[in-house]
Structure formats: structure tokens, C-alpha cells
Design an enzyme around this catalytic site. Structure first.
Site, PDB file in Angstrom:
ATOM      1  N   ARG A  60     -16.611  16.709  -1.781  1.00 60.13           N
ATOM      2  CA  ARG A  60     -16.475  17.512  -0.574  1.00 60.13           C
ATOM      3  C   ARG A  60     -16.960  18.946  -0.793  1.00 60.13           C
ATOM      4  O   ARG A  60     -17.012  19.429  -1.913  1.00 60.13           O
ATOM      5  CB  ARG A  60     -15.011  17.540  -0.124  1.00 60.13           C
ATOM      6  CG  ARG A  60     -14.475  16.203   0.373  1.00 60.13           C
ATOM      7  CD  ARG A  60     -13.022  16.326   0.807  1.00 60.13           C
ATOM      8  NE  ARG A  60     -12.133  16.591  -0.332  1.00 60.13           N
ATOM      9  CZ  ARG A  60     -11.606  17.754  -0.627  1.00 60.13           C
ATOM     10  NH1 ARG A  60     -11.894  18.826   0.110  1.00 60.13           N
ATOM     11  NH2 ARG A  60     -10.808  17.906  -1.665  1.00 60.13           N
ATOM     12  N   LYS A 200     -12.280  12.783   5.972  1.00 64.32           N
ATOM     13  CA  LYS A 200     -11.398  13.937   5.872  1.00 64.32           C
ATOM     14  C   LYS A 200     -11.426  14.782   7.149  1.00 64.32           C
ATOM     15  O   LYS A 200     -10.460  15.480   7.459  1.00 64.32           O
ATOM     16  CB  LYS A 200     -11.768  14.787   4.665  1.00 64.32           C
ATOM     17  CG  LYS A 200     -11.422  14.128   3.333  1.00 64.32           C
ATOM     18  CD  LYS A 200      -9.942  13.732   3.233  1.00 64.32           C
ATOM     19  CE  LYS A 200      -9.601  13.197   1.849  1.00 64.32           C
ATOM     20  NZ  LYS A 200      -8.189  12.698   1.793  1.00 64.32           N
ATOM     21  N   HIS A 219      -0.815  13.630   3.452  1.00 66.17           N
ATOM     22  CA  HIS A 219      -1.837  13.229   2.490  1.00 66.17           C
ATOM     23  C   HIS A 219      -1.120  12.434   1.407  1.00 66.17           C
ATOM     24  O   HIS A 219      -0.696  12.977   0.397  1.00 66.17           O
ATOM     25  CB  HIS A 219      -2.520  14.468   1.910  1.00 66.17           C
ATOM     26  CG  HIS A 219      -3.713  14.152   1.069  1.00 66.17           C
ATOM     27  ND1 HIS A 219      -4.123  14.959   0.028  1.00 66.17           N
ATOM     28  CD2 HIS A 219      -4.600  13.128   1.100  1.00 66.17           C
ATOM     29  CE1 HIS A 219      -5.208  14.453  -0.532  1.00 66.17           C
ATOM     30  NE2 HIS A 219      -5.500  13.343   0.100  1.00 66.17           N
ATOM     31  N   SER A 239      -6.393  14.243  -4.609  1.00 72.31           N
ATOM     32  CA  SER A 239      -7.275  13.272  -5.247  1.00 72.31           C
ATOM     33  C   SER A 239      -7.179  13.412  -6.759  1.00 72.31           C
ATOM     34  O   SER A 239      -7.199  14.521  -7.301  1.00 72.31           O
ATOM     35  CB  SER A 239      -8.722  13.485  -4.799  1.00 72.31           C
ATOM     36  OG  SER A 239      -8.845  13.264  -3.420  1.00 72.31           O
ATOM     37  N   LYS A 243      -2.612   8.441  -6.364  1.00 73.39           N
ATOM     38  CA  LYS A 243      -2.096   7.852  -5.126  1.00 73.39           C
ATOM     39  C   LYS A 243      -2.536   6.403  -4.956  1.00 73.39           C
ATOM     40  O   LYS A 243      -1.726   5.516  -4.682  1.00 73.39           O
ATOM     41  CB  LYS A 243      -2.555   8.662  -3.905  1.00 73.39           C
ATOM     42  CG  LYS A 243      -2.006  10.054  -3.796  1.00 73.39           C
ATOM     43  CD  LYS A 243      -2.250  10.669  -2.429  1.00 73.39           C
ATOM     44  CE  LYS A 243      -3.662  10.532  -1.925  1.00 73.39           C
ATOM     45  NZ  LYS A 243      -4.657  11.177  -2.814  1.00 73.39           N
ATOM     46  N   THR A 244      -3.831   6.173  -5.104  1.00 72.76           N
ATOM     47  CA  THR A 244      -4.360   4.823  -4.897  1.00 72.76           C
ATOM     48  C   THR A 244      -3.846   3.866  -5.955  1.00 72.76           C
ATOM     49  O   THR A 244      -3.365   2.768  -5.643  1.00 72.76           O
ATOM     50  CB  THR A 244      -5.899   4.856  -4.915  1.00 72.76           C
ATOM     51  OG1 THR A 244      -6.368   5.701  -3.860  1.00 72.76           O
ATOM     52  CG2 THR A 244      -6.472   3.463  -4.720  1.00 72.76           C
ATOM     53  N   ASP A 258      -4.068   6.719   1.292  1.00 77.10           N
ATOM     54  CA  ASP A 258      -4.469   8.125   1.344  1.00 77.10           C
ATOM     55  C   ASP A 258      -3.867   8.945   2.477  1.00 77.10           C
ATOM     56  O   ASP A 258      -3.514  10.091   2.264  1.00 77.10           O
ATOM     57  CB  ASP A 258      -5.994   8.208   1.417  1.00 77.10           C
ATOM     58  CG  ASP A 258      -6.532   9.587   1.055  1.00 77.10           C
ATOM     59  OD1 ASP A 258      -5.975  10.224   0.148  1.00 77.10           O
ATOM     60  OD2 ASP A 258      -7.504  10.029   1.673  1.00 77.10           O
ATOM     61  N   ARG A 324     -16.781   6.449  -6.766  1.00 75.51           N
ATOM     62  CA  ARG A 324     -15.798   5.838  -5.860  1.00 75.51           C
ATOM     63  C   ARG A 324     -16.306   4.543  -5.255  1.00 75.51           C
ATOM     64  O   ARG A 324     -17.505   4.271  -5.232  1.00 75.51           O
ATOM     65  CB  ARG A 324     -15.446   6.804  -4.718  1.00 75.51           C
ATOM     66  CG  ARG A 324     -14.615   8.009  -5.146  1.00 75.51           C
ATOM     67  CD  ARG A 324     -14.259   8.858  -3.954  1.00 75.51           C
ATOM     68  NE  ARG A 324     -13.437  10.008  -4.315  1.00 75.51           N
ATOM     69  CZ  ARG A 324     -12.108  10.038  -4.297  1.00 75.51           C
ATOM     70  NH1 ARG A 324     -11.442   8.950  -3.937  1.00 75.51           N
ATOM     71  NH2 ARG A 324     -11.449  11.116  -4.627  1.00 75.51           N
TER      72      ARG A 324
END
Length: 532
Positions: A60, A200, A219, A239, A243-244, A258, A324
Site C-alpha cells: 500500500r 482497503k 481490522h 498486517s 490474523k489470517t 481481515d 500474497r
């Protein structure tokens, strides 16, 4: 030329976007893969995965994100965190981008965000790249085909990677720009092929809209006990914090990885898929995510592979550390069919501590939970944003400052109220370093993290013995089955105890300095929970 299924009263022309040589509406995955390969946007990988590069930008560009400053949002946007753009500059940017795509081939996807039907947001995504359409079909939720005949977009994203903005003319910082206009309900994205900007942007929109309805936008990832949606848990984190990985637990049902909302009815996924980091991905550690890498239609970004065999080298980060893959939720065997859960029993805040100071898990009081939520301490990991090549300690309020258009206290007070109303247990989990800071210590063993989370979620951890941490004031378990006791007291993992004490003191001072900005806006109990 136009093809595909679309509401005839909601074509691009009715939105003032005309002159394209061809517009492809709502193509399905096979057609999108076929178009992307034919157009040279990437290659077909093993099993039909789509292998692509995002070009110059592999993460990003948060400093190039703007909100159009209008009277309607003037008093509600957190301007210290959201760069303003003048309405006149947005108008010029829009006109120039739409002129630029005259004669182009465009791909349109009509999708929605929000698994709760009462709160869903219809989103139209317009892009030059077929694979961006494929990506967003995974990331957002897909209406039934028949529903497309009456689909009306609430918001429209126009993504033109080939257009370079002019900072002087368009009121932006560089030739790359992401501009959100809450009056026109439009997002303009230029000069970046990184598809994550699309998703996002939707998250930022919902982060503005939902709190106005009393809904917490988060988030976070989420899961629930198998067969019991009311036994749900949410996992906050930036990130790279896990989390994933940690929500994709085979012993629980995955709600999402997410972005979620928390309404009076419970939690709901904003998205229809997952966007998982793949650097050093292994079949042994993360079999479900690994399996998606050879699934038809999975988007695989910036991974190095053998040009002849197409075998991926999961350890090769020569393009970026932010490799990713994107895939629909149904690719995960234990994913929820509804993407809904009850009010969470456990709230987990994930941090990646590059100082190596924090314990692997700590129990938080409600006031401490709000303190750590507003603090949002973690480390930005390599590749997630442009220019990040090694972990950098940072405070990202609400564990997602780049996506928060309102002031942090709005989200903090919403979370505090919901925790109090539903009696959720709160935990701080460190997935960062132990035995020393980054460069000296090692990453927290994922096996230990999973064991600690299992104990927290099944309630057994809460019934154990705890000690009060002398630096941070929260409760830390003394012993947990299947976890090395030394890990639970991070000072014990350091060879140089004085060095640990110095690092702990430094981190406490950082917490105290950062939190000063919130003191005028918070209640006395949260002030009492402050560190330092």
C-alpha cells in the site's frame, strides 16, 4: 462493446463513464482468468492459479491516500490522520482519469461488502486490469447472478494503474493517488497495480459509515467454535501479526481473516475471501492456505516461480516480502457458510513486538483493553507498506490507523461499550520476538501461540494462576500446558537481563508518550490503566 450481466439502468454510461472500447460486466472467474492471461497480465500457474506481479508497488501507499474535504464530512473526519483533497482537485482528477480511459477495455464487478444483509454496502469496481476484477471477486461478496439485474452501486471505485496523477493539478503528493469522496461516493485510484488498495478503500468507507449506525468496524479476523456461532472470537492486528494464520484454526470455524463489523446482532465479515501472506508458507504449518496456491482462480501476487515447471519458491523474497494470495472463503474447508457469528466471548489483540519485551499472552481488564486498542502497538513488518524492509516498532491506533477516517476515540468507546455489554474476555498476544529484540532474538513459536490461544478460547487459561507484570500492569499466566514456562516470562528468555530491563523501560516510555494524545478524550478508568 458491452458484454456480461448488468442492470441496464446502471451501466457505466449512466454514471458518466463513457467512451470505453469494451466494457466487461461481471465476468466469472474462468473468463477473468482467460482474459488476464490473454492480455499478458500474468500466467496460469499449477492447478489454474493466476500468477502475477503488481509492478512497481508491492504494498500500500498510505501517504498517497486522501479524503475530499467537503462540508458534509468536515467535522467528522480525523484530519490529522487523513490527508485532505480539495473538491476542485478531485473534480480535475476524475475528469482527467475518465479522459485517459477513453478507448480502453474496462472490467466491471458489481459486488457487496458486509455479510449482514441489513448493513451491506453495494460496491462497483471499475478497472483496466482483468485480474483486479478477479481479485475483488475474491475479496468482496458476490451477489446471486439474478440480483445483478437490479444491482445499484452505493459506491464506485475507479482504478486506473496506467494513469499518473499530477501533484500540482490534482492536489496530491506524487503521481500515485487514492482519493475518497464521501459526497460523490467514489474512490479514484491511479498509478499503482497493488490490488490491496481496492479492498482497503472499501474498509475505509465502512469504517466511516458503520460507527454512525452504532456498529463497530474492526481490522480483525474472526472465528467461532464448531457448531456454536455464539462462541466467537475476534483477533485485532495489523498486517503481519498473524490474523489470517491464527484465525484459520482447524478446530474452529473461520468467519473471516481481515475486516469485520460488530453490531447488536453479533459480528459479520465485510469480505468474501482471504488475502494471506505467503512468504515461507509451508504445507505443514498452514495446510489450508497452502492448498489454495494450486486452486483454480487463486490470485498469487509477486511470488517467484520456475518459468518451466511453475513451482513456486516460497522462500524467495527478491520481489517483496509482501508476497500474497487471494482466494474465496469457500476455499477454506472450515469457513462459515454465513460469515456471521454471535457477540464475541473473547477479544484478542495481536501485536508483533520487535523489542522482544512483551509476553506471549496477557489478560487485560476492560480499561486495559481500551488502552491497548487505542495504543495499537506493533511492528510494521517487511513489505506491507512501501519502504518497509525490516520490522519497525510503531503505534497504529485501533490496530489500523491507515484505514480509520474518524477519530480513534469513536472506535475505542464503541469497543469499550460492547465489551462491557457482552462481558468479553480480553487478551494481548505477542507474535513478535522473544529472547531478544529483532536481530538477536527469534520469532515467537507459532506452536506456543496456538496453544495459548486455544487455552484462552476454551476458558481454561482464565482459570489458571497469573502474575502481575511489573512493567505493564497486566496479568500474565504462570504456567500453561504444552508451553515452555520460560516463554511466559520474557525476561527469562534473555541472556542479558539488564538489557531486557533497559528495553522494557524504553518501551514503557514509548507507550506513555504515545498515549498522551488520547488523555483529554478518555474516561478515568482508562487513564488509570495507562502505562508509565
Amino acid at each position: 462493446m458491452m458484454n456480461g450481466r448488468v442492470n441496464p439502468n446502471q451501466t457505466l454510461e449512466t454514471q458518466g463513464i463513457s467512451g470505453a472500447a469494451a466494457v466487461h460486466y461481471n465476468l466469472l472467474e474462468p473468463a477473468l482468468v482467460e482474459a488476464a492471461v490473454a492480455r499478458g497480465e500474468g500466467h496460469l500457474g499449477l492447478g489454474g492459479a493466476f500468477l502475477c506481479s503488481t509492478g512497481q508497488f508491492t504494498g500500500r501507499s498510505p501517504k498517497d491516500k486522501f479524503v475530499v474535504r467537503t462540508a458534509a464530512v468536515e467535522d467528522t473526519i480525523w484530519w490529522e490522520n487523513n490527508a485532505p483533497m480539495a473538491p476542485e482537485a478531485f473534480a480535475r482528477l476524475k475528469a482527467d482519469m475518465l479522459a485517459h480511459i477513453q478507448g480502453d477495455e474496462l472490467f466491471v464487478q458489481d459486488l457487496y461488502a458486509g455479510a449482514d444483509p441489513a448493513l451491506k454496502l453495494n460496491v462497483r469496481v471499475v478497472s483496466e486490469l482483468a485480474w483486479h476484477g478477479l481479485f475483488m471477486r475474491h475479496m468482496l461478496r458476490r451477489p446471486d447472478r439474478a440480483a445483478l439485474d437490479s444491482f445499484v452501486p452505493d459506491w464506485t471505485i475507479v482504478n486506473v494503474p496506467s494513469f499518473k496523477a499530477d501533484p500540482d493539478r490534482h492536489g496530491c503528493r506524487t503521481s500515485t493517488v487514492i482519493a475518497l469522496n464521501f459526497d460523490e461516493k467514489m474512490v479514484l485510484i491511479a498509478n499503482t497495480g497493488y490490488a490491496g488498495e481496492n479492498k482497503k478503500s472499501v474498509f475505509t468507507i465502512l469504517n466511516y459509515i458503520l460507527p454512525g449506525k452504532g456498529v463497530m468496524a474492526m481490522h480483525c479476523s474472526a472465528n467461532h467454535a464448531i457448531g456454536n456461532p455464539d462462541d466467537s472470537a475476534v483477533f485485532f492486528g495489523l498486517s503481519g501479526t498473524g490474523k489470517t494464520t491464527l484465525s484459520a484454526d482447524a478446530t474452529r470455524t473461520l468467519i473471516g481473516d481481515d475486516e469485520h463489523g460488530w453490531s447488536d446482532r453479533g459480528i459479520f465479515n465485510f469480505e468474501g475471501g482471504c488475502y494471506a501472506k505467503t512468504i515461507n508458507l509451508s504445507k505443514e504449518a498452514e495446510p489450508e492456505i497452502y492448498g489454495t496456491m494450486s486452486r483454480f482462480g487463486t490470485v498469487v501476487e509477486n511470488m517467484v516461480y520456475d518459468p518451466e515447471t511453475l513451482v513456486i519458491d516460497f522462500a524467495d523474497n527478491s520481489l517483496t516480502d509482501n508476497t500474497r494470495c487471494a482466494y474465496p472463503l469457500e476455499a477454506i474447508s472450515n469457513a462459515s457458510a454465513t460469515a456471521l457469528g454471535g457477540n464475541p466471548k473473547n477479544v484478542v489483540m495481536l501485536t508483533c513486538d520487535a523489542f522482544g519485551v512483551l509476553p506471549p499472552i496477557a489478560r487485560l481488564s476492560p480499561a486495559q483493553a481500551m488502552y491497548h486498542f487505542l495504543s495499537g502497538f506493533t511492528s510494521k513488518v517487511a513489505g506491507t507498506e512501501r519502504g518497509i524492509t525490516e520490522p519497525q516498532p510503531t503505534f497504529s491506533t485501533c490496530f489500523g490507523a491507515p484505514f480509520m477516517p474518524r477519530r480513534p476515540e469513536v472506535y475505542g468507546k464503541l469497543l469499550q461499550a460492547k465489551i462491557a455489554q457482552h462481558g468479553a474476555s480480553c487478551w494481548l498476544v505477542n507474535t513478535g520476538w522473544t529472547g531478544g529484540a529483532y536481530g538477536t532474538g527469534k520469532r515467537m513459536p507459532i506452536k506456543a501461540t496456538r496453544a495459548l490461544l486455544t487455552a484462552a478460547l476454551d476458558g481454561s487459561l482464565d482459570r489458571g494462576e497469573f502474575r502481575r507484570d511489573p512493567n505493564f500492569g497486566f496479568d500474565v499466566p504462570v504456567a500453561v500446558h504444552d508451553v515452555d514456562t520460560r516463554l511466559l516470562n520474557p525476561r527469562d528468555t534473555w541472556a542479558d537481563k539488564a538489557a531486557y530491563d533497559a528495553q522494557a523501560k524504553k518501551l514503557v516510555e514509548m507507550f506513555s508518550k504515545n498515549f498522551g494524545q488520547y488523555v483529554p478524550f478518555i474516561d478515568a478508568d482508562v487513564k488509570a490503566a495507562a502505562i508509565g
